[in-house]
Every structure is written in structure tokens, then in C-alpha cells.
Motif scaffolding. Structure first.
Motif, mmCIF file in Angstrom:
data_model
loop_
_atom_site.group_PDB
_atom_site.id
_atom_site.type_symbol
_atom_site.label_atom_id
_atom_site.label_comp_id
_atom_site.label_asym_id
_atom_site.label_seq_id
_atom_site.Cartn_x
_atom_site.Cartn_y
_atom_site.Cartn_z
ATOM 1 N N ALA A 170 -0.973 6.351 1.137
ATOM 2 C CA ALA A 170 -0.762 5.461 2.586
ATOM 3 C C ALA A 170 0.692 6.447 3.638
ATOM 4 N N LYS A 171 0.998 7.506 2.587
ATOM 5 C CA LYS A 171 2.664 8.148 3.577
ATOM 6 C C LYS A 171 1.953 9.458 4.376
ATOM 7 N N ASP A 210 -1.867 8.886 5.698
ATOM 8 C CA ASP A 210 -1.781 7.506 6.200
ATOM 9 C C ASP A 210 -3.018 6.343 6.447
ATOM 10 N N GLN A 211 -2.659 6.285 4.870
ATOM 11 C CA GLN A 211 -4.407 5.555 4.574
ATOM 12 C C GLN A 211 -4.312 4.303 3.843
ATOM 13 N N ALA A 212 -3.874 3.286 3.892
ATOM 14 C CA ALA A 212 -2.730 2.224 2.999
ATOM 15 C C ALA A 212 -4.339 1.087 2.434
ATOM 16 N N ARG A 215 -4.922 -1.925 4.363
ATOM 17 C CA ARG A 215 -4.622 -1.919 5.673
ATOM 18 C C ARG A 215 -5.827 -1.518 6.205
ATOM 19 N N ASP A 216 -6.140 -0.412 5.439
ATOM 20 C CA ASP A 216 -7.563 0.925 6.594
ATOM 21 C C ASP A 216 -8.592 0.720 5.776
ATOM 22 N N MET A 233 -0.937 4.229 -6.969
ATOM 23 C CA MET A 233 -0.360 3.792 -5.371
ATOM 24 C C MET A 233 0.763 3.149 -5.645
#
Length: 449
Positions: A170-171, A210-212, A215-216, A233
Motif C-alpha cells: 500500500a505504501k 501503492d496497491q491497497a 481499494r485497488d 499487511m
């Protein structure tokens, strides 16, 4: 982060920042490592092995150091713990392998296992060659959620066993707490990034930043597109105090400030208060207290609701904080955060004690501490897991965490989990690494059936 009259950047001379955030435990050189390794009894039934969550054969790697076989020593370590370099720096060895060391019974001074582990793993990483090779391709694909210690450990072991792995993070950067959450003086010189690069050298691992989850992509997406899934996670939420004044300017989540500090290219630019209060008793509380003191805070007080023995931060960490000028006050819990003109001015605490049944209770007596900066460090929690899967087959939870068996397999046959997000988590980097390793081995058996 905005500034206030008593929260300013650049409190210290330029040279102080580099000194204050340099390596807190300088590494051993060859001579010191040979001397220290000679202290090991090389026990046949070594209690230090039992005390290591990843089961490293400690006498074996120390013996190899004593014979100058440093690469062989590192291989012993990394066979069981691919993040042995980070764990040598951040693992509470004083309550694990070193506490179990037989030397304690005679000298009250254990072999410095952590520093010896660092000596070996650093030497191998500096060589620039990866010590493992991949097995023949299995043709199977594994999805890993989270590029922290659990996820990276799982990804490396799975790749080594011949599977292709995609890690969703995610980061913006991989590394998890090693990159964003550990005190900067414990992992300086971008060690977390270098260790991630070292792990990826095995090949067969792709990281998508940047993949959560939720959300994604969904868990259903991963189960559809991959042969197995590992969830690592961590904990994305921060516990609130639930008190009036918590939204005042100057009140921060410790983990957010530590992450900002860790990603800063200029520590001098970070605002810090004169009078700082930290609420909590764990490693995050210690890390934020020491770091703001090293950033120039004049008065730092850490307040915990129980006694020193009940703090999850080890005695070594507590002593380290006090040596660094942090005052620790026990047996007090926050009752109110007071402010003026929208800014924090002081925190009201109530003294606590144990009642006749052993439960924590307030005494009714109170005191206040002035503060222009307050850090909440009372623990993190798992965010609600977005796992909708067409209305069926939801993961079984144990409280707020994922329920897993001893192989870290969840209630879904193709989903494993490890690290802080599972119910059996020990809240240690080394434990998360072990979770990832065990899960990868179980996934391999599952896929090959």
C-alpha cells in the motif's frame, strides 16, 4: 506538519543531527568478532536456539565466525531468517537468545549474539551476491499482500522454492515497519531499503507499490488470479485515547511522526516541541520519546498506566530511554487533554493502582504535565478487513485479527496470513519473519499436491 510558537524546527546545530541519529550499536570488527565468538560454549542442546523464534542454529554460526568462515555463518542465519540483518539490529535479543545464553549462569554476561549475527550478515550483504538460488519453476503464482517482514519473508521463501510471487504494497516503499516504523538510529544508512534489494535478488518477486487491499483489489480478485494468497499487511489503525481534547493541535500519533522522520531527507526540518509528553509503554513509545529528545526537545516525559514490569518495551529499552534523557512516569493514566486557542497546553493524569482483585483502578488523585506536543503510542489495531467475496467464503476472524493454524493457514484453503495481522502474533519482527517462512513452506506443499 505545521509549526507553533514552541514547536519549531532546527533546534540543534547541524552536526548534532548526524551524531544523534547515527548507528546506536556500532558493529564489531573482525578482531572483536573473533574474541566474542570464542566465548561461546557451542552447546549441543543450546537453549539459545530454542529462544530464537526463527530457530537459527546459533552455536553453528558462531563456530563458523570463530574459524573465519563468515559466509558460512551468514548462510546458517539466512537459511532460517532471510531478514537476519535487520533482526540483528532491532530484535530484543536481551530477552530472547541472549537471555537464554548459558554464559549468564556464570558471568551474567551473555555472548553478544545479536552483534555477531550482524557481523556475519553484513559481510555477506556487502559482497553483493545472493546466497540462494531458485528451484525449477513450478508454474504457480502467489499473491502476497504487504511488503513488510512477514510478506517479504514469505515472498523470498516461495520464490526460492520455484514459485512466482507478486507483492502488493500500500505504501510507496517496501519494508513495512523496518522502513517506516523503527527508530532511525536502529536502522540508519537506508539499511531497510538495502535489505529489501538483497531479498529481491533471489529473482521471481515483483513488488507493486501503492496497491491497497480493498481499494485497488479485493481478496476475491487475488483468489481468482493466483494459486495461493498470503496476507501480511500488518496493523493499519492507531488506537485513540477517547478523551476530550484529542483533536487539539499538537497532539500526534507516534507512528505517523516516526514515519515522517524516517522518510525525511533533512532531520533539521522536523518541528519538535520544548515540552513533550508521550502516552504509552511499548517500543513505539520508547522510539518516539528518544527520537524527539534527540531532535532537540528539552523535556520529554513518557507516562504509562502500570508499572515498569508491565511495559511491553523491554527493560533494556526503558533504560536506553532514560539514559537519553527521557523521564518515565509509571502508574498514571490520561484523563484530559487541555488546550487554549485550539492548541495543546497540558495533559491531566490520574494516579492508578491495582485493586484487591488485581485490576487497574484510578485513585482519584490527579496531576498535570505541561506540553506543547503530545504523542499517542498506546498501540495499533487492524483496520476492518475488506474481504467481501460475492457474499460467501469470508475469512474467520479471532477478534479483530485473522485466525490461522500453526502453518499460518486461514479458514480459506488457499489463503495464509502472518505478522501483526494474525491472532497468534508476537509483535516482533523476527516472529513476523517466521510466520512468512512457515506459510511459504505450507503453500509450497499445498501447491505441489
Amino acid at each position: 506538519m505545521g509549526t507553533q510558537p514552541d514547536i519549531v524546527a532546527g533546534r540543534l546545530p547541524d552536526s548534532a543531527y548526524a551524531e544523534n541519529f547515527s548507528d546506536v550499536h556500532p558493529p564489531l570488527d573482525r578482531k572483536a568478532a573473533l574474541i566474542e565468538s570464542s566465548r561461546c560454549y557451542f552447546c549441543y542442546d543450546a537453549p539459545c536456539i530454542e529462544a530464537c523464534p526463527t530457530g537459527i542454529d546459533i552455536p553453528s554460526f558462531i563456530r563458523k565466525i570463530s574459524t573465519d568462515n563468515v559466509r558460512g555463518a551468514a548462510q546458517d542465519i539466512l537459511d532460517e531468517n532471510i531478514m537476519g540483518g535487520a533482526c540483528a539490529r532491532v530484535c530484543p535479543t536481551e530477552v530472547l537468545c541472549e537471555e537464554a545464553c548459558v554464559r549468564n549462569t556464570q558471568e551474567h554476561k551473555p555472548v553478544q549474539i545479536g552483534l555477531l549475527q550482524r557481523y556475519a550478515t553484513d559481510a555477506l550483504m556487502d559482497e553483493g551476491t545472493h546466497p540462494f538460488t531458485r528451484a525449477a519453476s513450478s508454474g504457480k503464482r502467489i499473491a502476497v499482500v504487504g511488503a513488510g517482514p512477514a510478506g517479504l519473508s514469505c515472498a523470498h521463501r516461495a520464490a526460492m522454492l520455484g514459485h512466482d510471487v507478486v507483492v502488493f504494497e500500500a505504501k510507496p516503499k517496501a519494508g513495512g515497519l523496518n522502513e517506516y516504523g523503527i527508530a532511525a538510529y536502529k536502522l540508519p544508512d537506508e539499511f531497510a531499503r538495502r535489505e529489501v534489494d538483497f531479498i529481491l535478488d533471489i529473482g521471481g518477486i515483483e513488488i507493486r507499490n501503492d496497491q491497497a487491499l480493498g481499494r485497488d483489489f479485493s481478496l476475491a480478485d487475488l483468489r481468482r488470479d493466483y494459486d495461493a494468497v498470503f496476507l501480511g499487511m500488518g496493523l493499519g489503525g492507531v488506537r485513540a485515547l477517547g478523551l476530550e481534547g484529542e483533536d487539539l493541535e499538537g497532539v500526534y500519533n507516534a507512528v505517523d511522526y516516526i514515519a515522517e522522520l524516517r522518510q525525511s531527507d533533512d532531520l533539521k526540518s522536523l518541528p519538535v516541541g520544548r515540552k513533550v509528553v508521550v502516552i504509552g509503554g511499548g517500543n513505539t513509545a520508547i522510539d518516539i520519546a528518544v527520537q524527539v529528545k534527540r531532535l532537540g526537545a528539552e523535556d520529554v516525559t513518557l507516562v504509562y498506566r502500570r508499572g515498569a514490569d508491565a511495559m511491553s518495551a523491554t527493560g533494556h529499552e526503558q533504560e536506553f530511554a532514560q539514559v537519553n534523557g527521557v523521564k518515565i512516569k509509571h502508574w498514571a493514566q490520561p484523563r484530559e487533554l487541555r488546550g487554549a486557542h485550539g492548541r495543546i497546553t497540558d495533559v491531566v493524569f490520574e494516579y492508578t493502582q491495582l485493586d484487591d482483585s488485581g485490576r487497574l483502578a484510578g485513585t482519584g488523585d490527579a496531576f498535570s504535565l505541561p506540553a506543547d506536543m503530545v504523542f499517542k503510542a498506546i498501540g495499533q489495531q487492524m483496520l476492518p478487513l475488506p474481504q467481501a467475496n460475492g457474499g460467501s467464503e469470508l475469512l474467520e476472524m479471532d477478534g479483530a485479527c485473522i485466525a490461522v493454524n500453526e502453518d499460518r493457514q486461514s479458514s480459506l484453503p488457499d489463503v495464509w496470513a502472518g505478522g501483526d495481522c494474525v491472532s497468534i502474533s508476537e509483535d516482533l519482527t523476527v516472529a513476523a519473519v517466521q510466520d512468512g517462512k512457515l506459510a511459504a513452506q505450507a503453500i509450497d506443499s499445498f501447491l505441489r499436491r
